[in-house]
Motif scaffolding. Structure first.
Motif, PDB file in Angstrom:
ATOM      1  N   UNK A 411       0.831  -1.201   0.000  1.00 37.38           N
ATOM      2  CA  UNK A 411       0.000   0.000   0.000  1.00 37.38           C
ATOM      3  C   UNK A 411       0.869   1.255   0.000  1.00 37.38           C
ATOM      4  N   UNK A 412       1.914   1.254   0.806  1.00 36.20           N
ATOM      5  CA  UNK A 412       2.837   2.391   0.839  1.00 36.20           C
ATOM      6  C   UNK A 412       3.429   2.637  -0.549  1.00 36.20           C
ATOM      7  N   UNK A 413       3.862   1.563  -1.182  1.00 36.59           N
ATOM      8  CA  UNK A 413       4.482   1.685  -2.503  1.00 36.59           C
ATOM      9  C   UNK A 413       3.486   2.212  -3.532  1.00 36.59           C
ATOM     10  N   UNK A 414       2.253   1.729  -3.474  1.00 39.01           N
ATOM     11  CA  UNK A 414       1.219   2.203  -4.394  1.00 39.01           C
ATOM     12  C   UNK A 414       1.002   3.707  -4.267  1.00 39.01           C
ATOM     13  N   UNK A 415       1.226   4.226  -3.071  1.00 41.00           N
ATOM     14  CA  UNK A 415       1.001   5.643  -2.815  1.00 41.00           C
ATOM     15  C   UNK A 415       2.249   6.490  -3.041  1.00 41.00           C
ATOM     16  N   UNK A 416       3.299   5.862  -3.560  1.00 41.80           N
ATOM     17  CA  UNK A 416       4.522   6.615  -3.813  1.00 41.80           C
ATOM     18  C   UNK A 416       5.309   6.924  -2.563  1.00 41.80           C
ATOM     19  N   UNK A 418       7.627   5.466   1.098  1.00 39.84           N
ATOM     20  CA  UNK A 418       8.863   4.770   1.437  1.00 39.84           C
ATOM     21  C   UNK A 418       8.595   3.787   2.572  1.00 39.84           C
ATOM     22  N   UNK A 419       9.162   2.568   2.443  1.00 33.90           N
ATOM     23  CA  UNK A 419       8.962   1.559   3.480  1.00 33.90           C
ATOM     24  C   UNK A 419       9.943   1.750   4.630  1.00 33.90           C
ATOM     25  N   UNK A 421      11.155   5.185   6.695  1.00 29.81           N
ATOM     26  CA  UNK A 421      11.136   6.637   6.775  1.00 29.81           C
ATOM     27  C   UNK A 421      12.327   7.179   7.549  1.00 29.81           C
ATOM     28  N   UNK A 422      12.626   6.579   8.714  1.00 23.97           N
ATOM     29  CA  UNK A 422      13.689   7.152   9.540  1.00 23.97           C
ATOM     30  C   UNK A 422      14.524   6.122  10.288  1.00 23.97           C
ATOM     31  N   UNK A 423      14.231   4.848  10.177  1.00 23.83           N
ATOM     32  CA  UNK A 423      14.992   3.840  10.918  1.00 23.83           C
ATOM     33  C   UNK A 423      16.074   3.174  10.083  1.00 23.83           C
ATOM     34  N   UNK A 424      16.073   3.393   8.781  1.00 22.50           N
ATOM     35  CA  UNK A 424      17.053   2.760   7.920  1.00 22.50           C
ATOM     36  C   UNK A 424      16.558   1.454   7.337  1.00 22.50           C
ATOM     37  N   UNK A 425      17.471   0.756   6.650  1.00 23.96           N
ATOM     38  CA  UNK A 425      17.164  -0.514   5.998  1.00 23.96           C
ATOM     39  C   UNK A 425      17.685  -1.689   6.812  1.00 23.96           C
ATOM     40  N   UNK A 426      18.935  -1.568   7.283  1.00 23.23           N
ATOM     41  CA  UNK A 426      19.539  -2.637   8.073  1.00 23.23           C
ATOM     42  C   UNK A 426      19.503  -3.961   7.339  1.00 23.23           C
ATOM     43  N   UNK A 427      19.259  -5.013   8.100  1.00 24.52           N
ATOM     44  CA  UNK A 427      19.064  -6.338   7.512  1.00 24.52           C
ATOM     45  C   UNK A 427      17.587  -6.675   7.373  1.00 24.52           C
ATOM     46  N   UNK A 428      16.749  -5.984   8.136  1.00 22.65           N
ATOM     47  CA  UNK A 428      15.320  -6.264   8.142  1.00 22.65           C
ATOM     48  C   UNK A 428      14.664  -5.978   6.790  1.00 22.65           C
ATOM     49  N   UNK A 430      16.167  -5.389   3.635  1.00 24.42           N
ATOM     50  CA  UNK A 430      16.932  -5.584   2.402  1.00 24.42           C
ATOM     51  C   UNK A 430      16.017  -6.100   1.287  1.00 24.42           C
ATOM     52  N   UNK A 431      15.191  -7.081   1.597  1.00 26.76           N
ATOM     53  CA  UNK A 431      14.260  -7.613   0.604  1.00 26.76           C
ATOM     54  C   UNK A 431      13.254  -6.581   0.148  1.00 26.76           C
ATOM     55  N   UNK A 432      12.807  -5.717   1.064  1.00 26.16           N
ATOM     56  CA  UNK A 432      11.862  -4.662   0.692  1.00 26.16           C
ATOM     57  C   UNK A 432      12.514  -3.668  -0.264  1.00 26.16           C
ATOM     58  N   UNK A 433      13.772  -3.334  -0.001  1.00 26.35           N
ATOM     59  CA  UNK A 433      14.470  -2.416  -0.889  1.00 26.35           C
ATOM     60  C   UNK A 433      14.569  -2.987  -2.297  1.00 26.35           C
ATOM     61  N   UNK A 434      14.826  -4.286  -2.390  1.00 25.20           N
ATOM     62  CA  UNK A 434      14.896  -4.931  -3.696  1.00 25.20           C
ATOM     63  C   UNK A 434      13.527  -4.987  -4.367  1.00 25.20           C
ATOM     64  N   UNK A 435      12.490  -5.213  -3.574  1.00 25.04           N
ATOM     65  CA  UNK A 435      11.142  -5.355  -4.136  1.00 25.04           C
ATOM     66  C   UNK A 435      10.592  -4.015  -4.628  1.00 25.04           C
ATOM     67  N   UNK A 436      10.807  -2.967  -3.838  1.00 25.22           N
ATOM     68  CA  UNK A 436      10.157  -1.696  -4.146  1.00 25.22           C
ATOM     69  C   UNK A 436      11.106  -0.638  -4.704  1.00 25.22           C
TER      70      UNK A 436
END
Length: 467
Positions: A411-416, A418-419, A421-428, A430-436
């Motif tokens: 839903x976030x991605x559909x609305x343009x 970011x998954x 906002x302020x905590x970073x990507x880390x290891x949690x 990584x897959x979301x960054x690749x997906x979106x």
């Protein structure tokens, strides 16, 4: 990769005795309990030269390096569960090197705790405005590595906006000297901004020159009841029109968070009861300003426009602190309940009401849940946390977490949005960054990683999958 134990003797020979430490549990734990790091060697350098020597030894041997600040990260950037790294803790590098009120800048080492940096600024009647819940334990290096946000982003920006220069050790052990207070410096690539937000994957920030600002002479706060998130946005626009840059923070609070406080932290006073939606408005004005009058005027104008139905304006600094205690206690109450899935997301500000309206429907097919929505509405950053229905526990939904996250992030991605906002990507994430993530941007990030860290030793597995 070579395990850290293979070079422990070299590290002990090259560094002072107190720099090489036992691998205590605190270095291996992640605050949400999602990861447990593997024990390697903990190195706590006391200087930039010692950081550089540590990284040179690791680079020569192909040993991974995981930087460790205050350990407060929420996305697993500070632990590695499948490698035996050198854990490089910046805790001993905790000196405030310089504070210059004329330049409106201060230089601090990466291990300085955020609250200590705020206090150093206050000591010369200046403000370092970055404010987050973990400011009593988060360290400047980690704050910059994750480009932390917090409650004052609306007025002052993220960590990136408050940093004038950095000193950093690069993956080959060389030192980048960039501690400049200059506001204008167009001499090529701005590597400062490349390192900020990189979560230690491109180098280790060892010190930073931070921007200071005048302290507001007068501050005030109010909690106002709004009929809907859409009304909250209308009130934000009205506040900006009436008060301008004096609006320091504008926080949206949903009823579920107040219900959790009433149940689990009844000592926290709720100034306006438990409405479905309310906002906390905080002002910082000059000596001639009157925050109480400004907030009362905002309430009256908001009420006349149908944007506010009730409220309370702080009559003292103690009452202002009580209001902020409500906002700052919500995460603690959340932890007492136990979230199934927590989301640090951002959407365009205009899309906030739609996201809040559609979100529950996206997770309804997965199960029966309660949602606590709160956050920094002025910059589009919401904390949208999913909890088990009353009478059930997080353990009942362990198998639902991934499906919930996917539904929310879709839903976030559909609305343009970011998954992260302020905590970073880390290891949690990584897959979301690749997906979106944008493919061209991801390709550029991987190319930068390969160019600066060809051996892939710097915090491998964080932000990007290991090379």
């Amino acid at each position: 990769m070579t395990p850290a134990s293979a070079i422990e003797a070299r590290l002990r020979a090259a560094l002072p005795a107190r720099a090489v430490r036992e691998t205590e549990p605190r270095y291996l734990e992640e605050s949400r309990g999602r990861w447990t790091g593997r024990g390697g060697v903990v190195v706590a350098p006391g200087s930039t030269a010692e950081v550089a020597e540590t990284v040179r030894i690791c680079a020569d041997a192909g040993v991974p390096v995981v930087p460790y600040g205050g350990g407060t990260g929420l996305v697993g950037g500070q632990v590695s569960d499948d490698l035996e790294p050198v854990i490089l803790s910046l805790e001993r590098m905790d000196r405030v090197r310089a504070v210059d009120p004329t330049e409106n800048a201060m230089t601090v080492e990466a291990g300085v705790v955020l609250q200590a940096a705020q206090e150093a600024a206050e000591g010369v009647d200046r403000l370092f405005p970055l404010t987050i819940a973990a400011q009593g334990s988060a360290r400047i290096g980690g704050v910059l590595a994750t480009n932390a946000g917090g409650v004052n982003v609306l007025r002052y920006g993220n960590a990136r906006d408050l940093c004038l220069g950095v000193e950093a050790v690069l993956p080959d052990g060389s030192v980048m000297h960039g501690l400049s207070p200059l506001r204008k410096n167009n001499t090529g690539y701005d590597l400062r901004h490349l390192l900020i937000g990189a979560e230690g994957t491109l180098g280790i920030i060892t010190a930073a020159t931070l921007k200071l600002l005048p302290r507001p002479a007068r501050a005030g706060a109010a909690m106002m009841v709004v009929p809907s998130p859409d009304a909250a946005l209308g009130l934000l626009n009205l506040a900006r029109e009436r008060i301008g840059e004096g609006v320091s923070a504008f926080e949206l609070i949903g009823r579920q968070g107040l219900d959790f406080l009433a149940e689990h932290m009844p000592e926290v006073r709720l100034p306006v009861g438990r409405p479905d939606w309310s906002v906390l408005v905080d002002l910082g004005l000059g000596a001639s300003g009157d925050p109480q009058a400004a907030l009362e005027g905002l309430f009256e104008a908001g009420h006349a426009a149908g944007l506010v139905t009730d409220g309370a304006v702080a009559q003292s600094e103690a009452q202002r602190a009580e209001m902020w205690r409500v906002r700052e206690s919500i995460p603690a109450a959340n932890r007492k309940v136990g979230a199934v899935s927590s989301h640090d997301i951002a959407v365009p500000i205009a899309a906030i009401p739609r996201f809040i309206a559609e979100g529950p429907g996206r997770i309804a097919p997965i199960g029966d849940f309660r949602v606590n929505c709160f956050g920094h509405v002025g910059d589009g950053n919401l904390h949208w946390n999913v909890f088990p229905a009353e009478g059930r526990s997080r353990a009942d939904h362990e198998g639902d977490r991934d499906a919930i996250k996917r539904a929310v992030h879709d839903l976030v991605h559909e609305m343009g949005g970011s998954v992260s906002a302020e905590h970073g990507v880390g290891r949690l994430k990584v897959g979301d960054l690749e997906r979106y993530g944008d493919p061209a941007r991801l390709a550029a990030m991987r190319a930068i990683k390969r160019a600066l860290d060809p051996a892939g030793i710097m915090n491998p597995g964080a932000v990007l999958r290991r090379l």
